[in-house]
Scaffold this active site. Structure first.
Site, PDB file in Angstrom:
ATOM      1  CE1 TYR A 104      51.146  64.148  28.387  1.00 11.70           C
ATOM      2  CE2 TYR A 104      51.667  63.782  30.692  1.00 11.70           C
ATOM      3  CZ  TYR A 104      51.384  63.286  29.426  1.00 11.70           C
ATOM      4  OH  TYR A 104      51.349  61.937  29.220  1.00 11.70           O
TER       5      TYR A 104
ATOM      6  CE  LYS B 121      55.089  63.044  29.842  1.00  9.66           C
ATOM      7  NZ  LYS B 121      54.518  61.716  29.687  1.00  9.66           N
TER       8      LYS B 121
ATOM      9  CG  LEU C 157      57.390  60.353  25.930  1.00  6.04           C
ATOM     10  CD1 LEU C 157      56.784  61.583  25.275  1.00  6.04           C
ATOM     11  CD2 LEU C 157      56.888  60.208  27.344  1.00  6.04           C
TER      12      LEU C 157
ATOM     13  CD  GLU D  86      55.563  55.145  23.758  1.00  2.00           C
ATOM     14  OE1 GLU D  86      56.318  55.505  24.674  1.00  2.00           O
ATOM     15  OE2 GLU D  86      54.923  55.962  23.071  1.00  2.00           O
TER      16      GLU D  86
HETATM   17  N1  PDD Z   1      53.835  58.841  31.180  1.00  2.00           N
HETATM   18  N2  PDD Z   1      55.657  56.468  27.060  1.00  2.00           N
HETATM   19  C1  PDD Z   1      54.475  57.054  27.290  1.00  2.00           C
HETATM   20  C2  PDD Z   1      53.415  56.964  26.239  1.00  2.00           C
HETATM   21  C3  PDD Z   1      54.244  57.736  28.511  1.00  2.00           C
HETATM   22  O1  PDD Z   1      53.062  58.333  28.735  1.00  2.00           O
HETATM   23  C4  PDD Z   1      55.267  57.761  29.502  1.00  2.00           C
HETATM   24  C5  PDD Z   1      55.107  58.479  30.812  1.00  2.00           C
HETATM   25  C6  PDD Z   1      56.493  57.124  29.211  1.00  2.00           C
HETATM   26  C7  PDD Z   1      57.643  57.125  30.203  1.00  2.00           C
HETATM   27  O2  PDD Z   1      58.271  58.377  30.275  1.00  2.00           O
HETATM   28  P1  PDD Z   1      59.015  58.870  31.605  1.00  2.00           P
HETATM   29  O3  PDD Z   1      59.996  57.816  31.938  1.00  2.00           O
HETATM   30  O4  PDD Z   1      59.642  60.139  31.202  1.00  2.00           O
HETATM   31  O5  PDD Z   1      57.961  59.025  32.674  1.00  2.00           O
HETATM   32  C8  PDD Z   1      56.657  56.489  27.982  1.00  2.00           C
HETATM   33  C9  PDD Z   1      53.606  59.694  32.321  1.00  2.00           C
HETATM   34  C10 PDD Z   1      54.189  59.205  33.594  1.00  2.00           C
HETATM   35  C11 PDD Z   1      52.128  60.031  32.392  1.00  2.00           C
HETATM   36  O6  PDD Z   1      51.571  60.320  31.340  1.00  2.00           O
HETATM   37  O7  PDD Z   1      51.548  60.030  33.488  1.00  2.00           O
END
Ligand code: PDD
Length: 286
Positions: free
Chosen positions: A33, A147, A203, A179
């Protein structure tokens, strides 16, 4: 306006969207996703999100069902059909529907789903005072760069934060910062911005990249390298970043103040620069 979603070729009201129970997304969590923020009805960093989607699809051997131009067109249509200037676009691709068997059945047709939610960024109080986080050991799998919709590890870790009244759970693996349950993490020590490198344990955040881009352009002192648990606990500042949190200061870690317990100077600078950057990009869309 009722929520309009996209499923396998058609737009429809959310409550009419149905998938078969044998969808491998439902049975195995076999899908990937993206979450793309849209400001003023314009997706932010769409090309980068689509590049990461391709990386995730490649990582689990699903063919991309659409070209980037088709994804962008669909996202634009979905945004137009939903309320709100600022939206959070969720898109998901699963391997599709088949008799339950762990190995990939042949000739699968991917399930493609897209929905929009109101984009909820941190409140002014959170920006001004920061948020609290707890820590835990990172017990997720070793392909965190994908993801994946298999988010049970992340959900369990995020619930630990919710149970503690905190916004995030910051994770350590083998004594190193990885993270957080749904965001990337930066640490500031003695004026230096420290960022764990992008590898299979994190991620590759789109917001992480924007923050580093801004930091380099504005000549912050930056080190992209492994950050130890000890350094994290001894940090002057901790930030979490994501598409929905943007950049948020963590001012309490495991109940103890981070630095002086207030959002730090570098955070305040980065937060303002991030808001400017967003506004500039929105003025001249790519
Ligand atoms: N999550 N690390 C993890 C485990 C994440 O699920 C996310 C983002 C990030 C940050 O990635 P980005 O800057 O591309 O949003 C890092 C999204 C927002 C979610 O699962 O809702």
């Amino acid at each position: 306006m009722a929520d309009t979603v996209y499923l396998n070729g058609a737009f429809m009201p959310l409550e009419d969207a149905r998938i078969p129970v044998l969808d491998r997304g439902f049975i195995f969590g076999d899908g990937v996703y993206e979450v793309v923020p849209a400001y003023s009805r314009t997706p932010f960093r769409m090309a980068e999100h689509l590049r990461r989607l391709q990386h995730s699809l490649d990582g689990i051997r699903i063919a991309n069902p659409m070209s980037d131009a088709e994804w962008s067109k669909l996202a634009a249509e979905l945004i137009a059909k939903n309320d709100g200037e600022d939206q959070s676009i969720y898109l998901q691709v699963t391997r599709g529907v088949a008799k339950r068997d762990h190995a990939f059945p042949k000739d699968m047709k991917q399930t493609v789903f897209m929905m929009s939610s109101p984009l909820t960024t941190p409140s002014q109080a959170q920006i001004d005072h920061g948020a609290s986080a707890i820590t835990a050991s990172d017990f997720r799998w070793l392909k965190c760069d994908v993801k994946s919709v298999s988010l049970l590890g992340n959900c369990l870790l995020r619930q630990m934060a919710a149970d503690a009244g905190a916004v995030e759970t910051i994770l350590f693996r083998d004594g190193k910062l990885t993270e957080a349950s749904a965001s990337n993490v930066f640490v500031v020590k003695n004026g230096v911005l420290l960022a764990p490198p992008k590898n299979n344990l994190v991620l590759p955040g789109i917001t992480y990249d924007v923050v580093l881009e801004i930091a380099h352009a504005r000549e912050f002192e930056v080190e992209v390298r492994e950050v130890s648990e000890a350094e994290t606990r001894d940090a002057d500042e901790i930030w979490v970043t994501s598409s929905t949190k943007e950049v948020l200061a963590v001012t309490t870690l495991d109940g103890k103040p981070v630095g002086d317990g207030a959002p730090g100077m570098l955070f305040r600078r980065m937060h303002a620069l991030y808001q400017d950057f967003k506004r500039d990009v929105m003025r001249k869309p790519a």
